[in-house]
Design a protein around this motif. Structure first.
Motif, short mmCIF file in Angstrom:
data_model
loop_
_atom_site.label_atom_id
_atom_site.label_comp_id
_atom_site.label_asym_id
_atom_site.label_seq_id
_atom_site.Cartn_x
_atom_site.Cartn_y
_atom_site.Cartn_z
N ALA A 25 1.14 -1.35 0.34
CA ALA A 25 0.01 -0.09 -0.30
C ALA A 25 0.34 1.33 -0.21
CB ALA A 25 -1.04 -0.22 1.12
N GLY A 26 2.10 1.24 0.47
CA GLY A 26 3.09 2.29 0.34
C GLY A 26 2.73 3.73 1.18
N LEU A 27 2.04 2.92 2.52
CA LEU A 27 1.01 4.45 3.11
C LEU A 27 2.06 4.01 4.40
CD1 LEU A 27 -2.65 5.28 2.10
CD2 LEU A 27 -0.89 5.61 1.58
N GLY A 28 2.78 3.61 4.92
CA GLY A 28 3.34 3.37 6.47
C GLY A 28 2.93 1.81 6.93
N VAL A 29 3.78 1.03 7.30
CA VAL A 29 3.14 0.18 8.43
C VAL A 29 3.53 0.31 9.93
CG1 VAL A 29 4.54 -0.99 6.24
CG2 VAL A 29 5.83 -0.54 7.19
N THR A 33 7.83 -3.45 10.66
CA THR A 33 8.04 -4.00 9.47
C THR A 33 8.59 -2.96 9.01
OG1 THR A 33 5.49 -5.19 9.29
CG2 THR A 33 6.61 -4.19 7.23
N VAL A 34 8.04 -1.61 9.50
CA VAL A 34 9.43 -0.51 9.79
C VAL A 34 10.90 -1.24 9.36
CG1 VAL A 34 10.07 2.20 10.07
CG2 VAL A 34 7.81 1.27 9.62
N PHE A 35 11.03 -1.69 10.01
CA PHE A 35 12.64 -1.65 11.19
C PHE A 35 12.73 -2.99 10.30
CE2 PHE A 35 15.18 -4.50 14.75
CZ PHE A 35 16.34 -3.47 14.11
N ALA A 36 11.87 -3.14 9.78
CA ALA A 36 12.78 -4.71 8.39
C ALA A 36 12.70 -4.33 7.76
CB ALA A 36 11.05 -6.58 8.82
N GLU A 37 11.41 -3.03 6.57
CA GLU A 37 12.28 -2.64 5.59
C GLU A 37 12.89 -1.67 5.56
OE1 GLU A 37 8.93 -0.25 3.18
OE2 GLU A 37 8.59 -0.29 5.19
N GLY A 163 12.44 3.38 6.83
CA GLY A 163 11.65 2.29 5.74
C GLY A 163 10.50 3.44 6.65
N THR A 164 9.41 2.67 5.63
CA THR A 164 8.17 3.42 5.58
C THR A 164 7.12 4.40 6.92
OG1 THR A 164 7.95 2.39 3.02
CG2 THR A 164 6.26 4.44 3.58
N VAL A 165 6.98 5.37 7.42
CA VAL A 165 6.17 5.69 8.29
C VAL A 165 5.44 6.63 7.64
CG1 VAL A 165 6.28 6.64 10.61
CG2 VAL A 165 7.93 5.59 9.94
#
Length: 213
Positions: A25-29, A33-37, A163-165
C-alpha cells in the motif's frame, strides 16, 4: 489438536500476507515491519527474510528474561516472514490513493484476523510479544510501557534506516487492538462451542451456565 495446529498455520501465513499488503500500500506499516523494511533497504535482503531474521534475534533476548518458546513461537519465526516474502512476490504493484487505502485496510484486517487465529490456537506467543511480556515479568513494568518502549525504539530505528512511516502506521496502531478484540473470541480454542454447550445441556437436562469457566 488438529484444529489448533491448522488454525496456527493459517494464522501465521495470513499474518505475513497482511503485512505484505500494508507494505504494498505504501502508506506506512507497523513498527516491526518499518524496522524490517529499513534493514532490507540497507542489506538488499527481502523484507520477509529480514523479518524472519529479526524474529530469531528477538528470541535470543528471551534467554536473560527466562522466557520459554512454544511451538507457536518457533513457527512464527519460520512462517510469518516467509509468507510475507511470497505475498510480496505475487501481489501486483498498487497505485492510486483510493486503492492504496483499500489495500492498507485489507492488510490491517488480515493481520487482526491472523493474530486472533494464532493467539487463539494457544501454542505460545510470537517472539516480539514474548519479549514484551518477558520484560513485564522480569522488570515489573506495565505491559503497555514495555510495548511502547520496544515498538517506539524499532519504529525510530526503522525510520532512520529508510522504512516507511506514514498514515498507515497510525491507522495500524489505532485499529489493530480493537479488531483483534472483536475477532479473538471467535477463534479462541479455550472457549466451548455452542454445540458443545447444547450437548451438555441435553445430557444434564438443565440450562447451561451463562458464565462458563
Amino acid at each position: 489438536m488438529t484444529r489448533r495446529i491448522t488454525q496456527l498455520l493459517i494464522g501465521l501465513f495470513l499474518y505475513g500476507v497482511g503485512c505484505a499488503l500494508t507494505v504494498e500500500a505504501g502508506l506506512g506499516v507497523d513498527p516491526w515491519t518499518v524496522f524490517a523494511e529499513g534493514l532490507s533497504v540497507h542489506t538488499g535482503i527481502g523484507i520477509g527474510w529480514v523479518a524472519n531474521i529479526i524474529g530469531f534475534l528477538v528470541l535470543l533476548f528471551w534467554i536473560p528474561l527466562r522466557q520459554k518458546p512454544g511451538i507457536g513461537t518457533i513457527a512464527n519465526i519460520l512462517l510469518v516472514g516467509t509468507s510475507m516474502q511470497f505475498a510480496l512476490f505475487v501481489i501486483p504493484p498498487v497505485s492510486g490513493i483510493l486503492l492504496q487505502f483499500a489495500v492498507l485496510l485489507a492488510g490491517i484486517a488480515a493481520v487482526a484476523v491472523a493474530s486472533s487465529l494464532y493467539i487463539g490456537a494457544q501454542f505460545g506467543p510470537g517472539p516480539r510479544d514474548g519479549l514484551m511480556t518477558g520484560m513485564h515479568k522480569r522488570l515489573g513494568w506495565p505491559v503497555w510501557l514495555c510495548r511502547l518502549l520496544v515498538e517506539a525504539t524499532v519504529l525510530l530505528l526503522g525510520w532512520l534506516l529508510g522504512g516507511t512511516v506514514g498514515i498507515g502506521t497510525v491507522l495500524f496502531a489505532v485499529l489493530i487492538g480493537p479488531l483483534v478484540h472483536l475477532a479473538l473470541p471467535v477463534f479462541d480454542t479455550r472457549r466451548p462451542s455452542r454445540a458443545g454447550r447444547r450437548v451438555g445441556v441435553s445430557a444434564r437436562g438443565t440450562q447451561a451456565d451463562p458464565n462458563p469457566a
